[in-house]
Design an enzyme around this catalytic site. Structure first.
Site, PDB file in Angstrom:
ATOM      1  N   TYR A   1       0.937   0.648  -4.639  1.00  0.00           N
ATOM      2  CA  TYR A   1       1.618   1.183  -5.575  1.00  0.00           C
ATOM      3  C   TYR A   1       1.214   1.061  -7.028  1.00  0.00           C
ATOM      4  O   TYR A   1       0.340   0.337  -7.204  1.00  0.00           O
ATOM      5  CB  TYR A   1       2.890   0.223  -5.699  1.00  0.00           C
TER       6      TYR A   1
ATOM      7  N   HIS B   1       7.958  10.444   0.924  1.00  0.00           N
ATOM      8  CA  HIS B   1       9.547  10.072   0.671  1.00  0.00           C
ATOM      9  C   HIS B   1       9.788   9.593  -0.824  1.00  0.00           C
ATOM     10  O   HIS B   1       8.781   9.237  -1.584  1.00  0.00           O
ATOM     11  CB  HIS B   1       9.621   8.762   1.609  1.00  0.00           C
TER      12      HIS B   1
ATOM     13  N   HIS C   1      10.683   7.127   7.374  1.00  0.00           N
ATOM     14  CA  HIS C   1      11.731   7.381   6.060  1.00  0.00           C
ATOM     15  C   HIS C   1      11.311   8.822   5.447  1.00  0.00           C
ATOM     16  O   HIS C   1      10.143   8.971   5.106  1.00  0.00           O
ATOM     17  CB  HIS C   1      11.817   6.158   5.436  1.00  0.00           C
TER      18      HIS C   1
ATOM     19  N   HIS D   1       2.994  -2.593   4.782  1.00  0.00           N
ATOM     20  CA  HIS D   1       4.448  -2.848   4.839  1.00  0.00           C
ATOM     21  C   HIS D   1       4.778  -3.476   6.308  1.00  0.00           C
ATOM     22  O   HIS D   1       4.428  -3.003   7.323  1.00  0.00           O
ATOM     23  CB  HIS D   1       5.334  -1.492   4.520  1.00  0.00           C
TER      24      HIS D   1
ATOM     25  N   HIS E   1      10.197   4.731  -6.490  1.00  0.00           N
ATOM     26  CA  HIS E   1       8.711   5.196  -6.463  1.00  0.00           C
ATOM     27  C   HIS E   1       8.963   6.459  -5.763  1.00  0.00           C
ATOM     28  O   HIS E   1      10.003   6.644  -4.821  1.00  0.00           O
ATOM     29  CB  HIS E   1       7.681   4.229  -5.608  1.00  0.00           C
TER      30      HIS E   1
ATOM     31  N   GLU F   1       3.302   5.788  -5.082  1.00  0.00           N
ATOM     32  CA  GLU F   1       2.844   5.145  -3.816  1.00  0.00           C
ATOM     33  C   GLU F   1       1.946   6.098  -3.190  1.00  0.00           C
ATOM     34  O   GLU F   1       2.224   7.215  -3.038  1.00  0.00           O
ATOM     35  CB  GLU F   1       4.009   4.673  -3.098  1.00  0.00           C
TER      36      GLU F   1
HETATM   37 FE   LIG Z   1       7.546   3.953  -0.216  1.00  0.00          FE
END
Ligand SMILES: [Fe+2]
Length: 223
Positions: free
Chosen positions: A170, A59, A115, A161, A129, A180
Site C-alpha cells: 500500500y 479492484h 474481489h 493478505h 484504496h 495498492e
Molecule cells: Fe486491495
C-alpha cells in the site's frame, strides 16, 4: 441517465448512489483501446516498459458508514444491493458481534477474481484504496524498490493478505489517495465457491497475514 460522452470513450451511463453514499456509474459501452502487443500473434510483453508494469485496475475498496448500535450497516446494505440486483456474489467477509451477526467487511466479485469491489465499515464514507494488478510476488518486491527509489510514501511494505491471499504493497499517490499493487490471486472465485468468513478476533491475520497486526494508518487514514 447520462448521455454518451459524459466520460471520455464511454457510452451512456446509469448513475446511482450506494447506501454508503458513494456515487456509482454503470456504462453501456466503452471504447476498446487494446494493448501495446496487439491481438494478432502477440508477444508476451511490449518493449520499453517503465515502472512497476501494472496490468490492469484490479479492484477498489470503499469505506462505508458502520454504526451497529444505531442500526447502520452500509457494508451489509451495499453487499445486498450488489448481490441481489447487480449479479455480484460474496467471496469473503469479516464479521463481528454476537454470533458474527455484524458484517464489517465484504468482498464481492462479478468475475473470477476474489474481489472486484470491497466494502469495509468505518465512521464515514470514503475511498480506502484502488488496486493495480501485477504478475507475481517478485514484481511486488520490485514495485517496492521502484517506490523507494522515487521516495513514494509507502503505507504497508510488501506482505500477504489473509483475505484473498493476495500479495500487496500500500502506498500513497501525490494527491494523498492510497493505492495498492496486488498479485498472487489465491484462488479462482466462483458463485458456487463457499464464502470465506473471518471473525473479528482474527482480523489482524485477515488483513496482514504475516504479522497479524493492523497498521494504525491503514485503519484510520482514507480519503
Ligand atoms: Fe486491495
Amino acid at each position: 441517465m447520462l448521455p454518451e460522452g459524459a466520460l471520455p470513450s464511454t457510452g451512456r451511463m446509469l448513475q446511482f448512489t450506494l447506501p454508503s453514499g458513494h456515487e456509482m456509474r454503470l456504462f453501456a459501452t466503452k471504447e476498446i483501446v487494446g494493448t501495446d502487443v496487439g491481438s494478432l500473434n502477440p508477444e508476451p510483453w511490449p518493449d520499453g516498459l517503465k515502472g512497476a508494469n501494472t496490468h490492469w485496475l484490479d479492484h477498489v475498496l470503499l469505506m462505508c458508514p458502520l454504526d451497529p448500535e444505531n442500526g447502520i450497516n452500509t457494508v451489509a446494505d451495499n453487499t445486498a444491493l450488489l448481490t441481489e440486483v447487480l449479479d455480484f456474489y460474496l467471496t469473503e467477509q469479516i464479521v463481528a458481534g454476537p454470533d458474527g451477526s455484524i458484517q464489517i467487511g465484504a468482498f464481492v466479485s462479478c468475475s473470477t477474481t476474489p474481489h472486484d469491489i470491497a466494502f469495509v465499515g468505518g465512521p464515514e464514507a470514503g475511498l480506502h484504496h484502488v488496486s493495480f494488478f501485477l504478475d507475481s510476488w517478485h514484481d511486488i518486491l520490485k514495485a517496492g524498490d521502484i517506490m523507494a527509489k522515487n521516495k513514494v510514501q509507502i503505507d504497508v511494505s510488501p506482505t500477504r493478505h489473509g483475505v484473498t491471499r493476495g500479495e500487496t504493497i500500500y502506498f500513497f499517490d501525490p494527491s494523498g489517495n492510497r493505492n495498492e499493487t496486488f498479485a498472487g490471486l489465491g484462488y479462482q472465485a466462483g458463485p458456487d465457491r463457499p464464502v470465506t468468513t473471518w471473525t473479528d478476533d482474527e482480523i489482524g491475520r485477515a488483513v496482514f497475514y504475516h504479522t497479524g497486526v493492523l497498521v494504525e494508518s491503514f485503519i484510520g487514514v482514507y480519503t
